[in-house]
Design a protein around this motif. Structure first.
Motif: not given
Lengths: 427, 181
Positions: A21, A25-27, A154-155, A193
């Protein structure tokens, strides 16, 4: 199953998640990491200074000297050699001078990006690769070094702004004008962003070159990525270039968008962005007559084959007057070869333009067309920031290749519709 | 760079403000012509030279750059935050940052702090309190809360930059919600 946008789906699949969503934060695993001759040496220095000598997967790394080729200085030669030596040591792909070109266009041409893939690159215009329905975003050198070392990045998952393009583009109006219109509407941080997803009826008439221009300038609005959902045209382009398996994805019906911006393409005119911001676009007719010293046709925005064809169609059989100069820089060597075969380069040279080797050329103000104090340049590039192309006292106007060619023929900003002839153009 | 930055990122930073406007792009922070070598020592000499030719003479170690919206837009060149840091700038405070500059600054250990509308003027003494998450204008006696930084970025900043961080952690994972502020 949660309805998701194409950007969310690609990020989820690369983070090993079923869905993500906006704001999460994801890797994410990266399919390709790119660096060039300005950002790459710094990335490699970060790796080497800290004893991280081994990239995670040499086959996923590509190093492209494109800003400073052929080297204008001994220092540049040294920087490029650093990339070359690293590539040799680790078996990383490196595009030698004369066989490469601007990284973003090269990666598309070479099939180093495919629909559904995730690419990061040490250049802000890495977002260009969204043209084939990939997630691609620009990073700095240290983030890129980390991606080379770990294979991950990471994003924060961006919310998506949908840009709906409606109607047929009038003659001499191009993807560049769509982006200048969008920027004039939403500003330099209007998509900060965020993801920009391009949809709508106009896409059917935009080839991959033009789609690349849309995604290329997404970063000018601050976007994290620009993306065009893959369609049969995308697949035809990619299947001719990519042998590995890939999984195209598109947005689900009912996916959430932060906002929608509609661009009525059939109502657009060729636009010109005034100094010193790409968001200062105005109809070329309002600026017609402004004196220009140099016209630059090139860059990752408008140095592609489609762009050269449009300009050559206007220049064919005509001469550039003595008080203006034109510099043409094909984006890649294969575009150069194709333009040579089609006779486009001969048109430019016969018209009185100079054609340089494939590179970023004059756009970042490093060589082959640096501007002096007080000079005015009409450029087909993406940024007209003060000092971008050389002297801070120079003035840069941004426009599409048709406006560039028409302007080169008169020495003043010129609406291509006012140039007699030019029949046979397909835009 | 590690140790001093580790200290810096934990301390309260106090310095004089240099205030600029919106959309300061990386070409104005450091023009492209100074980015074509690996020698970073000369970057400080040219920082902000087209925007404010006297900045280089006025800036003192520990000073704080204050800007409007979208600071650092444009090119991804990491030479931009490196040049500011090399010139002695201890932190950048802005209404908002372009995303690549923001990551780059944190990755090299230069604190980048986002605040709301403010009345900070050049020459004011500022305190950037990273732990409390506030920027204090000591000259005016005003306080501005900072937008909370994502946890992963805070951890990178505390480590003194991304390279140190990865040497300590090996990957970015800080737990299930590793990024949430």
């Amino acid at each position: 199953m949660v309805a998701q946008t194409i950007t969310e789906k690609i990020l989820a699949s690369h983070a090993g998640l079923s869905s993500v969503r906006p704001g999460q934060f994801i890797t994410a695993r990266v399919d390709r990491v790119m660096a060039h001759d300005i950002t790459g040496p710094l990335a490699l220095a970060q790796l080497e200074a800290h004893g991280i000598d081994r990239p995670f997967d040499p086959e996923r790394i590509v190093l492209v000297p494109d800003h400073l080729v052929p080297s204008p200085t001994a220092q540049a030669a040294q920087a490029i050699h650093r990339l070359r030596a690293f590539a040799r040591r680790h078996g990383v792909t490196f595009f030698e001078v004369g066989r490469g070109g601007i990284a973003h266009i090269l990666l598309l041409e070479e099939g180093l990006v495919a629909p559904g893939e995730l690419v990061v690159g040490a250049d802000s215009h890495t977002c260009t690769l969204g043209a084939v329905g990939a997630f691609a975003t620009g990073l700095g050198s240290t983030d890129t070094a980390a991606a080379m070392a770990t294979g991950e990045v990471w994003l924060r998952v961006p919310a998506t702004i949908r840009v709906r393009l409606e109607g047929s583009l009038p003659r001499f109006v191009m993807a560049k004008d769509i982006m200048l219109a969008l920027l004039a509407q939403i500003g330099l941080d209007g998509a900060a962003y965020r993801a920009l997803e391009f949809v709508g009826s106009t896409l059917a008439e935009l080839d991959l070159d033009e789609r690349a221009t849309l995604c290329n300038m997404a970063v000018e609005a601050g976007a994290k990525n620009g993306i065009v959902p893959p369609d049969p045209r995308t697949l035809a382009y990619v299947e001719a270039r990519v042998a590995r398996p890939f999984t195209p994805v598109v947005s689900d019906p009912g996916a959430d968008y932060l906002d929608e911006v509609v661009i009525r393409c059939s109502h657009l005119e060729p636009l010109v962005a005034e100094p010193h911001s790409p968001a200062r676009g105005r109809p070329v007719s309002e600026l017609a007559g402004l004196r220009v010293d140099q016209v630059f046709l090139g860059s990752c925005t408008n140095g592609k084959l489609t762009d050269l064809r449009v300009a050559a169609a206007l220049l064919r059989g005509r001469r550039i007057p003595p008080h203006v100069r034109m510099v043409v820089t094909p984006a890649t060597q294969s575009i150069y070869r194709e333009a040579l075969a089609e006779g486009l380069l001969e048109v430019f040279v016969q018209a009185g333009a100079v054609v340089t080797g494939a590179s970023c050329g004059a756009c970042p103000g490093l060589h082959t067309g640096v501007l002096g104090p007080g000079e005015v340049c009409l450029a087909t590039t993406n940024r007209n920031f003060r000092g971008r192309m050389g002297s801070p006292e120079a003035r840069i106007y941004l426009a599409n290749p048709a406006v560039a060619a028409a302007t080169a023929l008169t020495g003043v900003l010129t609406d291509p519709r006012a140039v007699v002839g030019g029949e046979g153009l397909f835009v | 760079m590690g140790t001093s930055l580790k200290r810096a990122s934990q301390a309260r930073l106090v310095g004089r403000a240099h205030v600029y406007g919106d959309h300061i792009d990386t070409d104005r922070i450091i023009p492209g012509k100074y980015t074509k070598t690996l020698d970073l020592s000369h970057l400080a000499e040219h920082v902000l030279e087209d925007l404010d030719p006297d900045f280089r003479q006025r800036v003192q170690p520990g000073d704080i750059l204050v800007a409007g919206a979208n600071f650092g837009c444009g090119s991804s060149r990491e030479q931009a935050p490196l040049a500011l840091k090399a010139a002695g700038v201890a932190a950048v405070v802005a209404r908002s940052f372009a995303r690549i500059f923001y990551r780059n600054a944190i990755n090299i250990g230069l604190p980048a702090v986002e605040i709301g509308p403010h009345r900070i003027r050049s020459g004011h003494r500022l305190e950037v309190d990273l732990r409390a998450g506030v920027v204090r204008d000591l000259t005016q006696g005003e306080e501005y809360p900072a937008t909370p930084m994502p946890r992963v970025m805070l951890a990178i900043l505390r480590a003194g930059g991304l390279v140190n961080y990865l040497r300590e952690h090996r990957d970015y994972r800080l737990g299930d919600e590793h990024g949430a502020p």
